[in-house]
Structure formats: C-alpha cells, structure tokens
Design a protein around this motif. Structure first.
Motif, PDB file in Angstrom:
ATOM      1  N   VAL A  89      56.020  88.777  65.279  1.00  0.00           N
ATOM      2  CA  VAL A  89      56.295  89.006  66.394  1.00  0.00           C
ATOM      3  C   VAL A  89      55.290  88.102  67.186  1.00  0.00           C
ATOM      4  O   VAL A  89      55.714  87.126  68.088  1.00  0.00           O
ATOM      5  N   SER A  90      53.886  88.240  66.922  1.00  0.00           N
ATOM      6  CA  SER A  90      52.761  87.440  67.368  1.00  0.00           C
ATOM      7  C   SER A  90      53.069  86.258  67.246  1.00  0.00           C
ATOM      8  O   SER A  90      52.787  85.121  67.947  1.00  0.00           O
ATOM      9  N   SER A  91      53.260  85.598  66.045  1.00  0.00           N
ATOM     10  CA  SER A  91      53.574  84.389  65.508  1.00  0.00           C
ATOM     11  C   SER A  91      54.623  83.800  66.326  1.00  0.00           C
ATOM     12  O   SER A  91      54.351  82.517  66.822  1.00  0.00           O
ATOM     13  N   ILE A 153      59.799  80.253  58.314  1.00  0.00           N
ATOM     14  CA  ILE A 153      60.311  80.713  59.504  1.00  0.00           C
ATOM     15  C   ILE A 153      60.402  79.649  60.729  1.00  0.00           C
ATOM     16  O   ILE A 153      61.434  79.589  61.396  1.00  0.00           O
ATOM     17  N   ASN A 154      59.319  79.141  60.885  1.00  0.00           N
ATOM     18  CA  ASN A 154      59.244  78.237  61.815  1.00  0.00           C
ATOM     19  C   ASN A 154      60.074  76.959  61.600  1.00  0.00           C
ATOM     20  O   ASN A 154      60.424  76.221  62.558  1.00  0.00           O
ATOM     21  N   ALA A 296      46.048  82.246  63.460  1.00  0.00           N
ATOM     22  CA  ALA A 296      45.666  81.305  64.276  1.00  0.00           C
ATOM     23  C   ALA A 296      45.753  79.835  63.893  1.00  0.00           C
ATOM     24  O   ALA A 296      46.234  79.090  64.714  1.00  0.00           O
ATOM     25  N   PHE A 297      46.004  79.475  62.707  1.00  0.00           N
ATOM     26  CA  PHE A 297      46.302  78.211  62.080  1.00  0.00           C
ATOM     27  C   PHE A 297      47.686  77.663  62.248  1.00  0.00           C
ATOM     28  O   PHE A 297      47.807  76.833  62.407  1.00  0.00           O
ATOM     29  N   THR A 298      48.579  78.751  62.025  1.00  0.00           N
ATOM     30  CA  THR A 298      50.026  78.625  62.161  1.00  0.00           C
ATOM     31  C   THR A 298      50.237  78.410  63.668  1.00  0.00           C
ATOM     32  O   THR A 298      51.314  77.602  64.087  1.00  0.00           O
ATOM     33  N   ALA A 299      49.359  78.832  64.639  1.00  0.00           N
ATOM     34  CA  ALA A 299      49.672  78.695  66.096  1.00  0.00           C
ATOM     35  C   ALA A 299      49.026  77.294  66.550  1.00  0.00           C
ATOM     36  O   ALA A 299      49.554  76.757  67.408  1.00  0.00           O
TER      37      ALA A 299
END
Length: 377
Positions: A89-91, A153-154, A296-299
C-alpha cells in the motif's frame, strides 16, 4: 557462479558498463551533438523513417532498452510482497499519488514560464520505476525479491493508469487551479496507445521469455545464461536513443544551456525528496532496513525510457518535452548512485544494522547476473 545456501552476505557489483553509465551517457550526448552539427542529413533521414509521427530508429532503441529489464523480472514471486500489506500500500501511494503530485508541483515552481519543459517533467513524474531501480536497490542491500515484485506491479499498473493520470495532470488539474493550460491538451487515447506499444510490448515479451525459457531450459539456464546475454542491450538501447535524440536536439541544447540547467534543478529536488519520503515512511511503518530501502528506491526511481517514448510519440523528437525526458536519466543516474551510499549510512544510523554484513539470501539478485555477485567469507 551459483550461490549455495549460506549465512554469508552477498554483495552485488555493477559491471563496467553499469558502473560508468554516467560517462557513457555523457559521451552519447556529445556524440549526438556532433552528429547533429556535422551530419545535418541525419535529421532528414530520421524524419523519412517515421510512421504516425514516431521515428522507427528511435522506437527501436526504446524497445530494446526496455525488454531486458522486463525479461529479468520474476513474475512468479508476486505473492512474496502482496502479503505485506504495509509495503504494498505504501509503495502504491508513493508511486501513484505522491510522486506525480510532487513532480507536478516542482515543475510549476521551477518552470512556470517554460511549458514544454514543464510538461516533459510531469511526464517523467508519471512514469514509475521498472528498470535501473533493481540495481540501486541491490547495491543498497535492499530486499531483492520485494524490489522485483514491486517493479512488476508498477509495470502492470502503469499500463492502466499512465494515460489517466497524464490527462489529469496535464489538462484537468491545471484548469482547476486556474493555471495556464496552453499546449497541455493531451489526448488520453494517444498516450494510452504509446504506453501500450512501448510498455505493453516489452512487458509481454519479457513475461513470455521467462515463461518459455524456464519451461524449456530451466531457471538456472535462463538466469545464468540467457539474462546475462541480453542484459547489456538495455544500456545499448538507451545510449543509441540518446545519441539520436541529441542529434535532433543539438541546436536547442547548445543554444539554451540555461534551460537545460533549469530542467535539472526540479529533477534534483524530486529524486532527493522521493527517496527521503520513502525512507521516513518505511521507518515509521516498521518495515525494517531492507524493505525500507526497497520502498525508497522504487519511489525515487523513474521509468525514463517510457517518459522519453511518450514525449517523442506525443510531441515529437525535437520537442522541449523530449529534451526534458532526455535530461531525466542524466540526473537520475548519478543522484541515485549517491543515494545508495546515503542509504547504507542510514541503515547504520537509523536502523542500527550494517547492511553490508547482514546475512543475505541464497539466490542471485534480480537484475544482477550471477557473475556480478560474490560470497564474502
């Protein structure tokens, strides 16, 4: 080499091609500028090879750069992260709510008088991570499995949401806020078609490659032999595309260096802020160091391949939007490499662990070939 079960840590190393990527990108830029100046017929040749406003050589470069990273995703591991509700969810919130909104805000703050560059930056903010983030994550000793799943998923979510968010941030929201919308009228159908072509095709090809390769030759052959062979082509495609783009953009870059610098400023702010928000969120949610680093890095990472593809196909290869997309990886690569070291420091300072001596998994990291890993005693 294969890595047997062990409590020894695993350290991922970049290949020479990856480690010096900023240098290669710089050389590609210079090469493109020189081609544009001394081989003026190149632009006419590229225009002659266009279909529906898309340069076929540039399209080929974009597809080549995206296929290897999508072929490396382990699509059968989605359950490993989907069970972690807080991480998932946060991602999704950071990638699809915070990230686009932050880039929209920064673009308008830094580039209120340059609508083409502003639009290009907003497109970059909409294109979420699916590529080099797996390398930054592994260098920072993040959770490799979680990174691979979030990337997958992204990738799927991007096909569905990119055109919708593009229309919202480029047309609807500026109208609501009373901002200048001149030149920001983007067709949802046009962006959706470009996303399906430039993301859907390599995504389908990557999924099919893994399914067929593992079924016929096994996972060991696929990851130890096939992926190392096709992996470098992602960067070859990127460099090839940058050469062509800068050949077309050469005059604009050389005549407007201050504009290029202005494009870089909001990008610097964006990558730093997204990384910081991801780290703080993971810490507050108690995700632990490895998954916090992954979050952090995927964001912070962006799919600049897709952003360049959409900008070219929608606005043209010589547009300001395309130039803004090209500047994206030039800023992202060195910034995220630097943030790898900051993340490792944060692991010791904020989480009380030394990421480099934490026991690793007994599998090769996704996105890094087995030859790029070694077991330290």
């Amino acid at each position: 080499m294969s890595i047997t079960p062990t409590d020894a840590p695993v350290r991922a190393r970049l290949s020479t091609l990856d480690r010096w990527l900023p240098l290669w990108i710089g050389l590609a830029m210079v090469g493109g500028l020189l081609l544009g100046r001394y081989v003026p017929a190149l632009g006419h040749t590229l225009e002659a090879l266009e279909i529906a406003g898309i340069s076929l050589p540039i399209a080929l470069g974009l597809l080549v750069m995206m296929y290897p990273v999508l072929a490396g995703v382990r699509y059968d591991r989605m359950a490993a992260v989907t069970g972690d509700t807080k991480l998932l969810v946060s991602s999704l919130v950071l990638n699809w709510l915070v990230g686009p909104a932050l880039m929209f805000t920064l673009a308008w703050i830094f580039l209120p008088d340059l609508p083409e560059y502003r639009t290009g930056l907003i497109i970059v903010g909409l294109a979420r991570c699916i590529a080099m983030v797996v390398i930054w994550n592994d260098l920072a000793c993040g959770d490799r499995e979680a990174a691979a799943v979030l990337v997958a998923i992204n990738s799927v979510f991007q096909v569905v949401m990119f055109s919708v968010l593009g229309y919202f941030y480029l047309t609807v929201l500026p109208g609501w806020l009373g901002l200048d919308t001149a030149g920001l009228d983007v067709s949802v159908g046009q962006i959706a078609l470009n996303v399906l072509v430039f993301l859907g095709i390599p995504l389908a090809a990557g999924f099919a490659s893994r399914a067929i390769g593992e079924r016929t030759r096994g996972r060991d052959w696929y990851e130890d032999t096939f992926l190392p062979r096709i992996g470098p082509w992602a960067l070859y495609g990127l460099l090839f595309t940058i050469v062509l783009l800068f050949a077309l953009q050469g005059e604009q870059v050389s005549e407007n260096p201050a504009d290029v610098a202005r494009i870089a400023l909001p990008l610097l702010a964006y990558f730093g802020l997204m990384w910081a928000i991801g780290m703080v969120t993971g810490k507050l949610l108690g995700l632990g160091y490895a998954r916090t680093a992954t979050l952090a890095f995927t964001a912070a990472g962006n799919n600049f391949e897709l952003a360049i593809a959409v900008a070219i196909a929608t606005f043209g290869a010589t547009s300001g939007e395309a130039l803004a997309g090209v500047v994206g990886p030039l800023i992202e690569v060195p910034v995220l490499v630097g943030l790898v070291y900051v993340t490792l420091w944060a692991g010791r300072r904020w989480f009380g662990v030394d990421p480099r001596v934490t026991p690793g998994r007994n599998v090769a990291p996704t996105g890094v070939t087995p030859s790029d890993t070694e077991v330290r005693p």
